[in-house]
Design an enzyme around this catalytic site. Structure first.
Site, mmCIF file in Angstrom:
data_model
loop_
_atom_site.group_PDB
_atom_site.id
_atom_site.type_symbol
_atom_site.label_atom_id
_atom_site.label_comp_id
_atom_site.label_asym_id
_atom_site.label_seq_id
_atom_site.Cartn_x
_atom_site.Cartn_y
_atom_site.Cartn_z
ATOM 1 N N TYR A 1 5.948 6.507 33.041
ATOM 2 C CA TYR A 1 4.565 6.539 32.546
ATOM 3 C C TYR A 1 3.568 6.711 33.705
ATOM 4 O O TYR A 1 2.673 7.562 33.648
ATOM 5 C CB TYR A 1 4.299 5.238 31.777
ATOM 6 C CG TYR A 1 2.925 5.118 31.171
ATOM 7 C CD1 TYR A 1 2.604 5.794 29.985
ATOM 8 C CD2 TYR A 1 1.944 4.319 31.750
ATOM 9 C CE1 TYR A 1 1.339 5.670 29.415
ATOM 10 C CE2 TYR A 1 0.689 4.184 31.187
ATOM 11 C CZ TYR A 1 0.386 4.862 30.020
ATOM 12 O OH TYR A 1 -0.865 4.727 29.461
ATOM 13 N N ASN B 1 -5.469 13.336 25.206
ATOM 14 C CA ASN B 1 -5.341 11.886 25.087
ATOM 15 C C ASN B 1 -3.950 11.438 24.624
ATOM 16 O O ASN B 1 -3.562 10.299 24.879
ATOM 17 C CB ASN B 1 -6.420 11.391 24.110
ATOM 18 C CG ASN B 1 -6.144 9.995 23.589
ATOM 19 O OD1 ASN B 1 -6.455 9.000 24.252
ATOM 20 N ND2 ASN B 1 -5.527 9.888 22.407
ATOM 21 N N VAL C 1 2.380 17.728 20.946
ATOM 22 C CA VAL C 1 1.702 18.345 22.100
ATOM 23 C C VAL C 1 2.675 18.909 23.137
ATOM 24 O O VAL C 1 2.292 19.710 23.976
ATOM 25 C CB VAL C 1 0.721 17.360 22.813
ATOM 26 C CG1 VAL C 1 -0.414 16.950 21.894
ATOM 27 C CG2 VAL C 1 1.458 16.145 23.364
ATOM 28 N N SER D 1 3.622 10.158 35.055
ATOM 29 C CA SER D 1 2.927 11.121 34.179
ATOM 30 C C SER D 1 1.413 10.996 34.350
ATOM 31 O O SER D 1 0.691 11.997 34.364
ATOM 32 C CB SER D 1 3.323 10.906 32.703
ATOM 33 O OG SER D 1 2.727 9.730 32.176
ATOM 34 N N SER E 1 -4.639 6.852 33.584
ATOM 35 C CA SER E 1 -4.513 5.389 33.480
ATOM 36 C C SER E 1 -4.648 4.791 34.876
ATOM 37 O O SER E 1 -4.332 5.460 35.873
ATOM 38 C CB SER E 1 -3.145 5.024 32.910
ATOM 39 O OG SER E 1 -2.861 3.647 33.137
ATOM 40 N N ILE F 1 -6.545 -1.793 27.501
ATOM 41 C CA ILE F 1 -7.366 -1.561 26.305
ATOM 42 C C ILE F 1 -6.571 -2.022 25.078
ATOM 43 O O ILE F 1 -5.388 -1.698 24.954
ATOM 44 C CB ILE F 1 -7.697 -0.050 26.147
ATOM 45 C CG1 ILE F 1 -8.246 0.567 27.448
ATOM 46 C CG2 ILE F 1 -8.674 0.166 24.977
ATOM 47 C CD1 ILE F 1 -9.584 0.083 27.923
HETATM 48 P P1 NAI Z 1 -1.740 4.738 20.681
HETATM 49 O O1 NAI Z 1 -0.258 4.608 20.743
HETATM 50 O O2 NAI Z 1 -2.493 3.808 19.818
HETATM 51 O O3 NAI Z 1 -2.148 6.232 20.289
HETATM 52 C C1 NAI Z 1 -1.471 7.362 20.798
HETATM 53 C C2 NAI Z 1 -1.570 8.470 19.782
HETATM 54 O O4 NAI Z 1 -0.861 9.621 20.302
HETATM 55 C C3 NAI Z 1 -0.917 8.141 18.437
HETATM 56 O O5 NAI Z 1 -1.759 8.478 17.374
HETATM 57 C C4 NAI Z 1 0.355 8.978 18.441
HETATM 58 O O6 NAI Z 1 0.810 9.350 17.140
HETATM 59 C C5 NAI Z 1 -0.067 10.178 19.258
HETATM 60 N N1 NAI Z 1 1.077 10.897 19.820
HETATM 61 C C6 NAI Z 1 2.188 10.370 20.380
HETATM 62 N N2 NAI Z 1 3.053 11.338 20.727
HETATM 63 C C7 NAI Z 1 2.462 12.524 20.373
HETATM 64 C C8 NAI Z 1 2.867 13.884 20.488
HETATM 65 N N3 NAI Z 1 4.050 14.235 21.005
HETATM 66 N N4 NAI Z 1 2.030 14.844 20.024
HETATM 67 C C9 NAI Z 1 0.827 14.508 19.462
HETATM 68 N N5 NAI Z 1 0.411 13.235 19.339
HETATM 69 C C10 NAI Z 1 1.215 12.248 19.795
HETATM 70 O O7 NAI Z 1 -2.214 4.643 22.203
HETATM 71 P P2 NAI Z 1 -3.665 4.394 22.851
HETATM 72 O O8 NAI Z 1 -3.651 3.068 23.466
HETATM 73 O O9 NAI Z 1 -4.740 4.797 21.916
HETATM 74 O O10 NAI Z 1 -3.578 5.454 24.061
HETATM 75 C C11 NAI Z 1 -4.259 6.690 24.090
HETATM 76 C C12 NAI Z 1 -4.147 7.254 25.502
HETATM 77 O O11 NAI Z 1 -4.737 6.346 26.425
HETATM 78 C C13 NAI Z 1 -2.700 7.459 25.959
HETATM 79 O O12 NAI Z 1 -2.601 8.629 26.743
HETATM 80 C C14 NAI Z 1 -2.467 6.231 26.830
HETATM 81 O O13 NAI Z 1 -1.459 6.469 27.782
HETATM 82 C C15 NAI Z 1 -3.825 6.062 27.461
HETATM 83 N N6 NAI Z 1 -4.068 4.730 27.996
HETATM 84 C C16 NAI Z 1 -4.041 3.627 27.184
HETATM 85 C C17 NAI Z 1 -4.258 2.367 27.718
HETATM 86 C C18 NAI Z 1 -4.238 1.124 26.892
HETATM 87 O O14 NAI Z 1 -4.314 0.039 27.462
HETATM 88 N N7 NAI Z 1 -4.142 1.209 25.572
HETATM 89 C C19 NAI Z 1 -4.524 2.196 29.160
HETATM 90 C C20 NAI Z 1 -4.536 3.417 29.906
HETATM 91 C C21 NAI Z 1 -4.325 4.639 29.335
#
Ligand code: NAI
Length: 246
Positions: free
Chosen positions: A154, A89, A63, A157, A141, A187
Site C-alpha cells: 500500500y 481516489n 480502474v 503504491s 496517503s 480518516i
Molecule cells: P473505501 O474503502 O471506503 O472506498 C474505496 C472505494 O474504492 C470503494 O467504493 C471501492 O468499491 C472502490 N474501489 C475499490 N477497488 C476498485 C477498483 N478496482 N475499481 C474501482 N473502484 C474500486 O476507502 P476510503 O477510506 O474512502 O479511501 C479512499 C482513498 O483514500 C483510497 O485511495 C485510500 O487509499 C485513500 N486514503 C484513505 C485513508 C483513510 O484513512 N481512510 C488515509 C489515506 C488515504
C-alpha cells in the site's frame, strides 16, 4: 457554483472519501461521473447527489482494467463533451508483513491504487490537452511519505502516486493541465473501520490534533485543487492529516 458546466470523474466514489468529494464537487455545480467497482453503492450515491439538485451518472468500472477505463472515458465524452477534473481516489489495502505478504496481494494493490490512476490519467489526457485545461488530483496517503509496517504494498503504491503526480505535472503543464496529490492521514471510513483498537490508538497518538479526520476534510482540499482558485499550484503534495506526518 464556480464549477458550473465542469465535468468531473471521481474514481472509487461509491462511498467514503470518494463519495464525499463527488458530493462536494456536485454541490459546486460540476457534473459528476461516479466511477466504482460496486454497483449498489453507485446507485445510492447517484440518488443522494440528485436529491441535492446535482447531476451525476454512474459507471461500473475496475480502474485497473485498461479496456474498461477507455470505454468509460469515451462514454463520458460522448455524453458531456468534455472532462475538466479527474480525481484518482479508488484504493484498496491488503495489509501484511513482508514475510507473509503474497506476490498476488502486492500486484493487486499496485494494480488498483497506482496503475488505475495511470490508466485514467492516460485516458483523459488527450481530451484535457484538446481543451487546454484540466485538473488531476491523486489521492495518496501519509504512508506514501513515511512508510508503514505491514503496508509495504500500500505505501509503495501511495509513494508511486506521488511520482506519477510530479511526472504528470511536468509533462502536461504546457497543455494547461495541473496535477496535484493529497495525502490524508487517519480518516474515518469503511477502509479504516476494521483496524484493531491498538492500531487506531497508535494512529491517534501520532496525530497532534488527536482526532480522526472525516471524508469531508479531504473533500474540502480536493475541491480547492479542482477549482480555478488553485490554478498556480501543480506537482504539489498536500497533507490532510491533523499534523501526523509533519
Ligand atoms: P473505501 O474503502 O471506503 O472506498 C474505496 C472505494 O474504492 C470503494 O467504493 C471501492 O468499491 C472502490 N474501489 C475499490 N477497488 C476498485 C477498483 N478496482 N475499481 C474501482 N473502484 C474500486 O476507502 P476510503 O477510506 O474512502 O479511501 C479512499 C482513498 O483514500 C483510497 O485511495 C485510500 O487509499 C485513500 N486514503 C484513505 C485513508 C483513510 O484513512 N481512510 C488515509 C489515506 C488515504
Amino acid at each position: 457554483m464556480h464549477l458550473k458546466d465542469r465535468v468531473a470523474i471521481v474514481t472509487g466514489s461509491g462511498r467514503g472519501i470518494g463519495f464525499a468529494i463527488a458530493k462536494l464537487l456536485a454541490e459546486h455545480g460540476a457534473k459528476i461521473a461516479l466511477v466504482d467497482i460496486n454497483k449498489d453503492d453507485l446507485t445510492k450515491g447517484k440518488s443522494e447527489i440528485e436529491s441535492l439538485g446535482g447531476i451525476a451518472k454512474t459507471f461500473v468500472c475496475d480502474v485497473s482494467d485498461w479496456e474498461n477505463v477507455q470505454n468509460v472515458v469515451k462514454e463520458i465524452i460522448n455524453e458531456w463533451g468534455r472532462i475538466d477534473i479527474l480525481v484518482n481516489n479508488a484504493g484498496i489495502t491488503r495489509d501484511n508483513l513482508i514475510l507473509r505478504l503474497t506476490p498476488e496481494d502486492w500486484d493487486l494493490v499496485i494494480a488498483v491504487n497506482l496503475k488505475g490512476a495511470f490508466l485514467f490519467t492516460k485516458a483523459v489526457a488527450r481530451q484535457m490537452m484538446k481543451q487546454k485545461y484540466g485538473k488531476i488530483v491523486n489521492i495518496s496517503s501519509v504512508v506514501g511519505l513515511m512508510g508503514n509496517a505491514a503496508q509495504s504494498n500500500y505505501s509503495s503504491s501511495k509513494a508511486g502516486l506521488i511520482g506519477l503526480t510530479k511526472s504528470t505535472a511536468k509533462e502536461l503543464a504546457g497543455k494547461g493541465i495541473r496535477c496535484n496529490a493529497v495525502a490524508p492521514g487517519f480518516i474515518e471510513t469503511e477502509m479504516t473501520k476494521n483496524l484493531s483498537e491498538k492500531a487506531v490508538q497508535s494512529f491517534l497518538d501520532s496525530t497532534p490534533l488527536k482526532y480522526a479526520g472525516r471524508p469531508e476534510d479531504v473533500a474540502n482540499l480536493v475541491m480547492f485543487l479542482a477549482s480555478p482558485e488553485s490554478d498556480y499550484i501543480t506537482g504539489e503534495v498536500i497533507r490532510v492529516d491533523g499534523g501526523m506526518a509533519m
